[in-house]
Design an enzyme around this catalytic site. Structure first.
Site, PDB file in Angstrom:
ATOM      1  N   CYS A 163      33.295  29.317  15.169  1.00 11.18           N
ATOM      2  CA  CYS A 163      33.762  29.581  13.606  1.00 11.18           C
ATOM      3  C   CYS A 163      32.913  28.988  12.606  1.00 11.18           C
ATOM      4  O   CYS A 163      33.061  29.319  11.346  1.00 11.18           O
ATOM      5  CB  CYS A 163      35.145  28.973  13.469  1.00 11.18           C
ATOM      6  SG  CYS A 163      36.425  29.448  14.741  1.00 11.18           S
ATOM      7  N   HIS A 303      38.101  23.771   5.844  1.00  9.60           N
ATOM      8  CA  HIS A 303      38.184  24.797   7.091  1.00  9.60           C
ATOM      9  C   HIS A 303      39.591  24.996   7.329  1.00  9.60           C
ATOM     10  O   HIS A 303      39.971  26.314   7.420  1.00  9.60           O
ATOM     11  CB  HIS A 303      37.895  23.821   8.352  1.00  9.60           C
ATOM     12  CG  HIS A 303      37.707  24.618   9.712  1.00  9.60           C
ATOM     13  ND1 HIS A 303      36.938  25.850   9.681  1.00  9.60           N
ATOM     14  CD2 HIS A 303      38.250  24.360  10.837  1.00  9.60           C
ATOM     15  CE1 HIS A 303      36.939  26.474  10.975  1.00  9.60           C
ATOM     16  NE2 HIS A 303      37.920  25.510  11.663  1.00  9.60           N
ATOM     17  N   GLU A 314      40.714  16.775   9.000  1.00 12.87           N
ATOM     18  CA  GLU A 314      39.900  17.264   7.895  1.00 12.87           C
ATOM     19  C   GLU A 314      40.057  16.344   6.828  1.00 12.87           C
ATOM     20  O   GLU A 314      39.236  15.816   6.173  1.00 12.87           O
ATOM     21  CB  GLU A 314      39.919  18.544   7.622  1.00 12.87           C
ATOM     22  CG  GLU A 314      38.888  19.160   6.711  1.00 12.87           C
ATOM     23  CD  GLU A 314      38.756  20.467   6.640  1.00 12.87           C
ATOM     24  OE1 GLU A 314      37.877  20.967   5.668  1.00 12.87           O
ATOM     25  OE2 GLU A 314      39.571  21.336   7.075  1.00 12.87           O
ATOM     26  N   LYS A 335      42.151  30.477   4.111  1.00 12.42           N
ATOM     27  CA  LYS A 335      42.629  31.009   5.446  1.00 12.42           C
ATOM     28  C   LYS A 335      44.094  31.337   5.431  1.00 12.42           C
ATOM     29  O   LYS A 335      44.391  31.890   6.096  1.00 12.42           O
ATOM     30  CB  LYS A 335      42.222  30.064   6.537  1.00 12.42           C
ATOM     31  CG  LYS A 335      40.643  29.994   6.844  1.00 12.42           C
ATOM     32  CD  LYS A 335      40.501  29.148   8.172  1.00 12.42           C
ATOM     33  CE  LYS A 335      39.104  29.165   8.601  1.00 12.42           C
ATOM     34  NZ  LYS A 335      38.181  28.193   7.701  1.00 12.42           N
ATOM     35  N   HIS A 340      41.842  33.722   9.669  1.00 15.32           N
ATOM     36  CA  HIS A 340      40.489  32.877  10.393  1.00 15.32           C
ATOM     37  C   HIS A 340      39.944  34.036  10.767  1.00 15.32           C
ATOM     38  O   HIS A 340      39.946  34.416  11.751  1.00 15.32           O
ATOM     39  CB  HIS A 340      41.216  31.977  11.409  1.00 15.32           C
ATOM     40  CG  HIS A 340      39.932  31.026  11.637  1.00 15.32           C
ATOM     41  ND1 HIS A 340      38.835  31.150  11.251  1.00 15.32           N
ATOM     42  CD2 HIS A 340      40.176  29.888  12.577  1.00 15.32           C
ATOM     43  CE1 HIS A 340      37.957  30.204  11.772  1.00 15.32           C
ATOM     44  NE2 HIS A 340      38.671  29.416  12.518  1.00 15.32           N
ATOM     45  N   PHE A 401      34.819  25.645  17.658  1.00 20.10           N
ATOM     46  CA  PHE A 401      35.123  24.991  18.943  1.00 20.10           C
ATOM     47  C   PHE A 401      33.655  24.928  19.473  1.00 20.10           C
ATOM     48  O   PHE A 401      32.717  25.467  19.145  1.00 20.10           O
ATOM     49  CB  PHE A 401      35.658  26.271  19.850  1.00 20.10           C
ATOM     50  CG  PHE A 401      37.052  26.560  19.562  1.00 20.10           C
ATOM     51  CD1 PHE A 401      37.966  25.878  18.952  1.00 20.10           C
ATOM     52  CD2 PHE A 401      37.744  27.756  20.261  1.00 20.10           C
ATOM     53  CE1 PHE A 401      39.291  26.128  18.461  1.00 20.10           C
ATOM     54  CE2 PHE A 401      38.970  28.272  19.973  1.00 20.10           C
ATOM     55  CZ  PHE A 401      39.723  27.425  19.248  1.00 20.10           C
TER      56      PHE A 401
END
Length: 413
Positions: A163, A303, A314, A335, A340, A401
Site C-alpha cells: 500500500c 494512512h 498511527e 480512505k 483503500h 504490508f
C-alpha cells in the site's frame, strides 16, 4: 539541491472519475462504497467495495486496445492523460530523453491472471493462454504503456511496496529529479483488485470490513466499532518537475515536494508495530529531510485504514512526533470515502491534499459514530464534515504490508 514541484494532477477514484468530480466528493464527504458489481460476491464474507463507477475502457481505448490492458493499466492511462493536460506541458517542446515515468502498484493485473487461471483450470485440456497475459499482469507495464503512448524515453520503472507503492514512486521521482537524471517525471499509482481473488484473499485474512448491511458507513477510521478496511480501486497521477524547468515554460504549480521518508517496522508481515515505531520514524525522517518543524504542518493525511490495530498505532506515532503540536493541526483519513486503493493510495491522497490546499478545506474522516477510548479525543480528526482551513504545509502518510512506511511533505507553492 534542485527543487521539485507538482505541475499537473489527474485522478480516477471511487468518488469521482476526474479531478473536478473527486474534489466535489471530498468536500461533500461522500462515500464510494456499495455492493460489488464486478462479479457475484453474494457468497463472500464481504460483499461490497469502493468500485470506480461508469467506466468503459472499450469506449475510451477501443475494444482492440482495451483487451490488451488490465483495468489497473486502463485507470493509470486515464488519470495520466488528465494530469498531462492539466500540466499544460507541450511534449513536442521538451527533451523527451529527460522525461520519465515511475509508477506504483501493489498487486498489478490481478484480474488478468485470475481470468487465465479460470480458463485453463482443466489440465486435461490443451492450454489456451492469452498472449497478452504477462504484459497485462506485470506491475511495471503501466510506466511502460505511458512511455509508449507519449514517447517518453527517460527513466522508467515500477515500484512495489504493497500500500506504500505509489508514495515510494513519488519519493523516488523526486530523488531522481534532484539528482539531475530527469527534468520531468510522471508518477503515481493504480490498482484494480476488486476481483474474486482480491476480495477473497483480503477477506480470508480478516482485513476487510464485513458491514454488509450498511456498506457506505463501513469504512470508519478511528471509530470504536471499525472492523477493517473497504477495498477500493482507481488511479492517481502527478506531474513532477524541476522547478526551473517548470518556471521556464510558465507552468502553474500546485505544490513543492519538500522531502520524504522511508522506513520499515521490521515487526510483522501485516500488523503494524503496536507503538507505531516505524510510522514515527518515517514521519521524523520526512520532516528532517524537508527541514520543516512540527509547528509548520497544518494537516496530516493519515494512512487511517479503519483497522483496529493500525489506526491506534498511527495516532501513537503522531503524538510521539508532534507532541503538543498534534492538537493544533487537522488530521483526516480520506480512505473513509474512497476506500483503500492499496498501491494507488498515496497518489490519490496526495492529490486530495493539493485539492484542499487550493480550495482551503480539509477533507473529512466520515462515518464517525463512537469515540475509541484508545484514541485521544482532543485530536482534531476532522470527523464527518470538511473543515475550512488555510493549508500551507501537509504531511502524507502511507504504510504497507511487510512493514513498509512512507511519508512526504508538500508545501503550497
Amino acid at each position: 539541491m534542485k527543487r521539485v514541484v507538482i505541475t499537473g494532477i489527474g485522478a480516477i477514484t471511487p468518488i469521482g472519475n476526474n479531478i473536478e468530480e473527486y474534489s466535489k466528493a471530498l468536500k461533500e464527504g461522500r462515500s464510494g462504497a456499495d455492493y460489488i458489481t464486478h462479479f457475484d460476491a453474494t457468497k463472500f464474507k464481504s460483499t461490497f467495495a469502493c468500485e470506480v463507477k461508469n467506466f468503459n475502457g472499450d469506449e475510451i481505448f477501443g475494444r482492440k486496445e482495451a483487451r490488451k490492458m488490465d483495468m489497473f493499466s486502463q485507470y493509470g492511462m486515464v488519470s495520466t492523460e488528465e494530469a498531462i493536460q492539466d500540466s499544460g506541458i507541450d511534449l513536442d517542446a521538451v527533451d523527451l530523453d529527460r522525461v520519465g515515468v515511475i509508477w506504483g502498484s501493489g498487486i498489478g493485473g490481478l484480474r488478468s491472471l485470475e481470468e487465465q487461471i479460470e480458463i485453463n483450470s482443466d489440465y486435461d485440456k490443451d492450454p489456451r493462454y492469452n498472449p497478452f497475459m504477462i504484459p497485462k499482469m506485470i506491475v511495471d507495464i503501466v510506466p511502460g504503456q505511458i512511455a509508449i503512448r507519449y514517447g517518453l524515453r527517460g527513466i522508467n520503472y515500477g515500484t512495489v511496496s504493497a500500500c506504500a507503492s505509489s508514495s515510494h514512486a513519488i519519493i523516488n521521482a523526486v530523488d531522481n529529479i534532484r539528482l539531475g537524471r530527469a527534468d520531468v517525471i510522471i508518477s503515481g499509482g493504480s490498482e484494480a483488485a476488486v476481483t474474486r481473488v482480491g476480495i477473497g484473499g483480503f477477506s480470508g485474512m480478516k482485513a476487510l470490513s464485513n458491514r454488509n448491511d450498511d456498506p457506505k458507513t463501513a469504512s470508519r477510521p478511528f471509530d470504536l466499532d471499525r472492523d477493517g478496511f473497504v477495498l477500493g480501486e482507481g488511479s492517481g497521477t502527478v506531474i513532477l518537475e524541476d522547478l526551473e524547468h517548470a518556471r521556464k515554460r510558465g507552468a502553474k504549480i500546485y505544490a513543492e515536494v519538500l522531502g520524504g521518508g522511508m522506513t520499515d517496522d521490521a515487526y510483522h508481515i501485516t500488523a503494524p508495530h503496536p507503538d507505531g515505531r516505524g510510522a514515527a520514524n518515517v514521519m521524523r525522517n520526512a520532516l528532517q529531510e524537508s527541514k520543516v518543524n512540527t509547528s509548520e504542518i497544518d494537516y496530516i493525511n493519515v494512512h487511517g485504514t479503519s483497522t483496529p490495530l493500525g489506526d491506534v498505532a498511527e495516532v501513537k506515532a503522531i503524538l510521539e512526533i508532534f507532541k503538543s503540536d498534534a492538537y493544533r493541526l487537522n488530521i483526516s483519513s480520506t480512505k473513509s470515502m474512497t476506500g483503500h486503493l492499496l498501491g494507488a493510495s498515496g497518489a490519490i491522497e496526495a492529490i486530495a491534499c493539493m485539492i484542499g490546499m487550493q480550495e482551503g478545506f480539509v477533507p473529512p474522516t466520515i462515518n464517525h459514530f463512537t469515540d475509541d477510548p484508545d484514541i485521544d479525543a482532543q485530536l482534531n480528526l476532522t470527523f464527518n464534515e470538511a473543515q475550512d482551513r488555510k493549508i500551507e504545509t501537509v504531511l502524507c502518510n502511507t504504510f504497507g504490508f511487510g512493514g513498509h512506511n512512507t511519508s512526504f511533505v508538500l508545501r503550497k507553492f
